[in-house]
Write a protein that holds these residues in place. Structure first.
Motif, mmCIF file in Angstrom:
data_model
loop_
_atom_site.group_PDB
_atom_site.id
_atom_site.type_symbol
_atom_site.label_atom_id
_atom_site.label_comp_id
_atom_site.label_asym_id
_atom_site.label_seq_id
_atom_site.Cartn_x
_atom_site.Cartn_y
_atom_site.Cartn_z
ATOM 1 N N ASP A 60 -12.792 3.963 4.859
ATOM 2 C CA ASP A 60 -12.192 5.183 5.390
ATOM 3 C C ASP A 60 -11.123 4.738 6.378
ATOM 4 N N ASN A 63 -7.437 6.755 11.286
ATOM 5 C CA ASN A 63 -6.074 7.140 11.633
ATOM 6 C C ASN A 63 -5.474 8.083 10.601
ATOM 7 N N LEU A 102 0.507 10.887 11.776
ATOM 8 C CA LEU A 102 1.524 11.057 10.727
ATOM 9 C C LEU A 102 1.833 12.530 10.444
ATOM 10 N N ASP A 148 8.382 7.293 -0.762
ATOM 11 C CA ASP A 148 7.923 6.167 0.043
ATOM 12 C C ASP A 148 7.357 6.666 1.372
ATOM 13 N N TYR A 149 6.477 7.655 1.267
ATOM 14 C CA TYR A 149 5.802 8.157 2.472
ATOM 15 C C TYR A 149 4.338 8.345 2.131
ATOM 16 N N TYR A 196 8.058 -5.205 0.179
ATOM 17 C CA TYR A 196 7.206 -6.304 -0.275
ATOM 18 C C TYR A 196 6.108 -5.742 -1.174
ATOM 19 N N THR A 198 4.087 -8.095 -4.135
ATOM 20 C CA THR A 198 3.448 -9.404 -4.041
ATOM 21 C C THR A 198 4.527 -10.428 -3.742
ATOM 22 N N ARG A 243 -2.900 -4.296 0.057
ATOM 23 C CA ARG A 243 -3.640 -5.344 0.770
ATOM 24 C C ARG A 243 -4.412 -4.723 1.929
ATOM 25 N N LYS A 244 -5.336 -5.483 2.464
ATOM 26 C CA LYS A 244 -6.186 -4.953 3.525
ATOM 27 C C LYS A 244 -5.324 -4.486 4.707
ATOM 28 N N ASN A 245 -5.495 -3.219 5.046
ATOM 29 C CA ASN A 245 -4.784 -2.603 6.180
ATOM 30 C C ASN A 245 -3.275 -2.501 5.989
ATOM 31 N N ASP A 246 -2.806 -2.610 4.768
ATOM 32 C CA ASP A 246 -1.381 -2.415 4.489
ATOM 33 C C ASP A 246 -1.140 -0.942 4.190
ATOM 34 N N MET A 247 0.122 -0.544 4.163
ATOM 35 C CA MET A 247 0.469 0.810 3.748
ATOM 36 C C MET A 247 0.477 0.862 2.226
ATOM 37 N N LEU B 117 0.791 -7.727 8.821
ATOM 38 C CA LEU B 117 -0.317 -6.793 8.614
ATOM 39 C C LEU B 117 -1.252 -6.827 9.819
ATOM 40 N N ILE B 367 4.858 -2.048 9.383
ATOM 41 C CA ILE B 367 3.968 -3.059 8.831
ATOM 42 C C ILE B 367 4.315 -3.326 7.354
ATOM 43 N N GLY B 368 4.085 -4.566 6.948
ATOM 44 C CA GLY B 368 4.395 -4.966 5.578
ATOM 45 C C GLY B 368 5.888 -5.147 5.319
ATOM 46 N N THR B 433 4.440 11.953 13.919
ATOM 47 C CA THR B 433 5.525 10.998 13.706
ATOM 48 C C THR B 433 5.859 10.841 12.229
#
Lengths: 322, 515
Positions: A60, A63, A102, A148-149, A196, A198, A243-247, B117, B367-368, B433
């Protein structure tokens, strides 16, 4: 032999992915509407998820809290012939997250058009009928929304072309339908100049992987009611894991196994042009998608453009109304 | 009807299958021409270096004389390769031929994006901290956020610059002709220049960059070693340099990298993470001044990002100057002026336009991504390509840019943690935001500081673009206000401070012997 008069509106399927990737209504039912009728309707659906998968890691996110989407959709179906229907839909979407900072989004998502063709309808005996359908669909963004949001984007802003093959078997009130779909998705342009996946991409263009899915549904289909359960498997042909904790990103590998129920009721005696529908679906398992639960309700009304006498709308291939 | 429809289906299906085969996306610099400088800057050995005390501090012995057996052996290696080059080899020759500084800068940006990250929380709501001594363990070292990346770009660029100045010194000293000049049967795959080939600039760049990576991106050493081998082999196969040229360059590059590694280990960045006691002391000190302290808007609350980064040793000025560059205090958090600043942010965020969203996403660099300093590296690199600089001038300009960006990060972080000023959303939770909210204090805006510093030095390097760079930096600053991330005060003060830092880079540029 006169064709069996069949009129109905299509049912819906929402592919509720992580980021409100609602592949709004595919035409997924094995029913045709009779020539020169026009069916128009509206759907409201609510979709929410708290847990999601980053790749295969389920989590989960405090945030985001619960991410929810409301969809208000205008839909229509015109029967060019008894064996060729044209369908369209246009969804307006709002998204929000219950926690974190957000900003929400809202706007028109993608306009879709489907051609639905039934080349084969074969009565096997007095109680059963087999039919085959071919569908071609296309969709295009109806507004300049941001792809891209994620996860609060309205969609992925790709133009799509889909092909679907569908088989249906009905025996008395019982029916079973199976379909497979391939969806081509065009590349998209995003607002930033590099991203980015991979590896780094020094461009604002994103190669969108195509998608494939299959859907099986079964239940009861009679003159005035449909009650069915379904299972759908979505697979992204390519794409990459969050990836872990990526957007998240529009070209993620978004896969989902979805189960759902769907009901339809037609007021055969009082007002045969009117039907009400309701349904729900749930993501059993997924990858780079939210574990969404979705509810929907629709109202449809049929307007006959034919000079012929209006017959009651119905969904049963075997009623034999002529 | 049925037949027509069937034909139509086939046509449509064919059309989309055709287009499906044409979805490949290429990057803006994938297919650029080989570097062909307008000037070889043959006297660059005299340019002012950053850490290297003399261009010949590290000895490079004289190269083998053409016509002698060792040199002929090197030539035969090149000729052997050129008799049978695979498609892959040719594309690598083209890729590296566009310029080593450019390609290594792109690789750096990729690594920053890959490692940018934030760590995922522990079960108990605390956060693990990346550990450079155990870099492969989750969370991998580094978390290459904006300040980390600014420092990484600066060290790599400054070290490349010093190494190429030394390289150019020896090139002029030994004046060794390129293999294709010595022997006309050697094919000049990337075109011919008059630049002496010993020591090879490609070898220097591969050596200096790969060595610094051990410190900055320790999980990438193997990956970088492959890049080093690719660059060196492509350079030899292209006929530009012999193996001896390349290996002498690599050795020189590695020696110069050691100077920068030693500086990096002592520049205080290693302590920038702080400790729980230090994190708490910011709150105490701010409260004692009668101000509302910043707190993390993440759940669970995350420790502030690199709170002691403001103590890192700058490149363009000393640490005392860094503190002097810190702007005056923001409006007091209790004042009506401060409330007005936040109210303006709230009014702006209610109904953002699509164009405002575009500006926000264009500059978000969160990030990223390769972070704001990386974005300005991308802007600079794509403009430098059009200027046809020599490798040494490429390195000099990138070093000026990235030293300015690192020093901008230092002054900005120093300011952020000196005032520990809350974000607009902390003061007014209804301020949502348009992009992720950064996990550090608000005043002054990092994007604004980075962008003004970059625009100032880049405008000096390419005066014709100065106006464009200024507009871009102002748009970058505005993007943080319209996204609800910052007040106007944060952005305006960031632009003023960034410009001052950029001017230090301009001062250096005017005196380094390259102009």
């Amino acid at each position: 032999m006169q064709p069996i008069i069949k009129r109905t509106c299509f049912t819906l399927l929402f592919i509720s992915a992580l980021y409100i990737f609602v592949q709004a209504q595919t035409d997924i039912d094995a029913i045709m509407m009779a020539k020169s009728n026009f069916c128009v309707g509206g759907t409201f659906s609510h979709n929410s998820w708290k847990n999601y998968w980053e790749g295969t890691f389920k989590r989960d996110n405090q945030n985001l809290g619960t991410v929810s989407t409301n969809m208000y959709m205008l839909m229509g179906n015109y029967a060019v012939t008894d064996k060729l229907n044209v369908l369209f839909n246009l969804p307006y979407i709002t998204t929000k997250a219950s926690a974190g900072t957000l900003h929400n989004s809202r706007g028109l998502q993608d306009f879709s058009l489907w051609l639905k063709w039934m080349p084969i309808e074969k009565k096997l005996n007095a109680n059963s009928v087999f039919s085959l359908y071919g569908l071609i669909g296309a969709s295009t963004p109806a507004s300049n929304y941001q792809a891209d949001y994620q996860p609060l984007a309205l969609g992925v802003h790709s133009n799509t072309v889909s092909g679907r093959l569908m088989l249906d078997y009905q025996h008395k009130a019982f029916f079973a339908t199976a379909s497979g779909t391939y969806q081509y998705r065009s590349n998209i342009t995003i607002d930033r100049t590099a991203y980015y996946t991979t590896e780094i991409h020094l461009t604002n263009k994103v190669d969108m992987p195509d998608m494939a899915s299959y859907n099986v549904r079964t239940g009861i289909r009679t003159f005035h009611v449909i009650a069915e359960v379904f299972f759908q498997q979505n697979k992204t042909l390519g794409g990459f894991d969050i990836r872990k904790n990526d957007m998240p990103f529009p070209s993620n590998k978004m896969n989902a196994s979805i189960a759902g129920v769907h009901f339809k009721y037609t007021f055969v005696k009082a007002l045969p042009s009117l039907s009400l529908e309701a349904g729900s679906s749930y993501v059993l398992h997924g990858r780079n998608v939210g574990q969404a639960i979705e509810y929907n309700a629709s109202v449809f009304y049929i307007i006959p453009f034919s000079h012929k006498k209006v017959s009651p709308a119905h969904s049963c291939k075997l009623c034999g109304l002529r | 009807m049925r037949k027509n429809f069937f034909i139509m289906m086939i046509v449509v299906a064919g059309a989309f299958i055709y287009s499906a085969c044409n979805k490949n996306v290429s990057g803006r610099t994938d297919n650029i021409a080989p570097l062909n400088p307008v000037s070889e800057d043959i006297d660059a050995g005299k340019w002012k270096t950053v850490l290297l005390s003399r261009p010949d501090s590290f000895v490079v012995v004289a190269p083998p004389v053409p016509g002698t057996p060792p040199y002929t052996g090197d030539l035969n290696e090149i000729k052997g390769y050129q008799q049978n080059l695979s498609g892959d080899a040719i594309s690598k020759i083209r890729y590296w031929g566009a310029g080593g500084v450019l390609r290594w800068n792109e690789i750096m940006r990729e690594l920053v994006a890959k490692h940018n990250l934030p760590p995922y929380q522990n079960e108990d709501g605390t956060y693990p901290i990346p550990n450079s001594l155990n870099p492969f363990n989750y969370p991998q070292f580094p978390f290459s956020n904006a300040p980390f990346s600014a420092r990484a770009y600066a060290y790599i660029s400054a070290a490349q610059y010093d190494a190429l100045v030394a390289c150019w010194y020896y090139k002029k000293l030994y004046n060794q002709p390129a293999p294709y000049t010595v022997d006309s049967s050697v094919n000049a795959m990337n075109g011919k220049t008059t630049l002496p080939s010993y020591p090879s600039e490609a070898g220097v760049l591969a050596g200096v960059t790969s060595e610094l990576m051990k410190l900055l991106f320790p999980t990438e050493v193997a990956n970088i070693q492959n890049k080093l081998q690719d660059e060196e082999l492509a350079t030899i196969q292209s006929g530009t340099a012999t193996r001896t040229d390349v290996k002498a360059g690599e050795a020189l590059g590695k020696q110069i990298a050691a100077l920068f590694t030693a500086r990096a280990k002592a520049d205080h960045a290693g302590a920038a993470v702080g400790t729980p006691a230090i994190w708490a002391s910011f709150v105490t000190a701010t409260t004692a001044r009668g101000e509302t302290p910043w707190y993390s808007l993440e759940t669970p609350q995350r420790p502030p990002m690199l709170p002691l980064y403001g103590n890192v040793l700058p490149f363009l000025f000393d640490s005392v100057t860094a503190i002097k560059l810190r702007p005056a205090a923001p409006f007091s958090t209790g004042s009506s002026d401060f409330a007005e600043q936040n109210q303006a942010a709230y009014n702006q965020i209610k109904n953002p336009t699509r164009e405002q969203n575009r500006i926000v996403q264009f500059w978000a660099d969160g990030i990223g991504t390769y972070a704001p300093p990386g974005h300005w590296n991308a802007i600079a690199a794509e403009d430098f390509i059009k200027q046809h600089y020599s490798e040494v001038r490429w390195a000099r300009n990138m070093a000026l840019l990235n030293m300015a960006e690192m020093d901008a990060a230092i002054v900005c972080w120093n300011t952020k943690y000196h005032y520990f000023n809350p974000r607009p959303t902390q003061m007014m939770p209804d301020i949502k935001t348009l992009t992720g909210i950064p996990n550090f204090p608000s005043y002054i805006s990092g994007h604004s500081t980075f962008s003004a510093a970059a625009a100032t030095i880049l405008g000096h390097i390419i005066p014709a673009n100065a106006g464009t760079y200024t507009s871009m930096s102002e748009e970058a600053a505005t993007s943080r206000f319209i996204s609800g991330i910052h007040t106007k005060m944060d952005c305006d003060s960031g632009l003023v401070t960034g410009k001052k830092i950029g001017n230090y880079a301009v001062l250096r540029a005017m005196k380094d012997g390259a102009e």
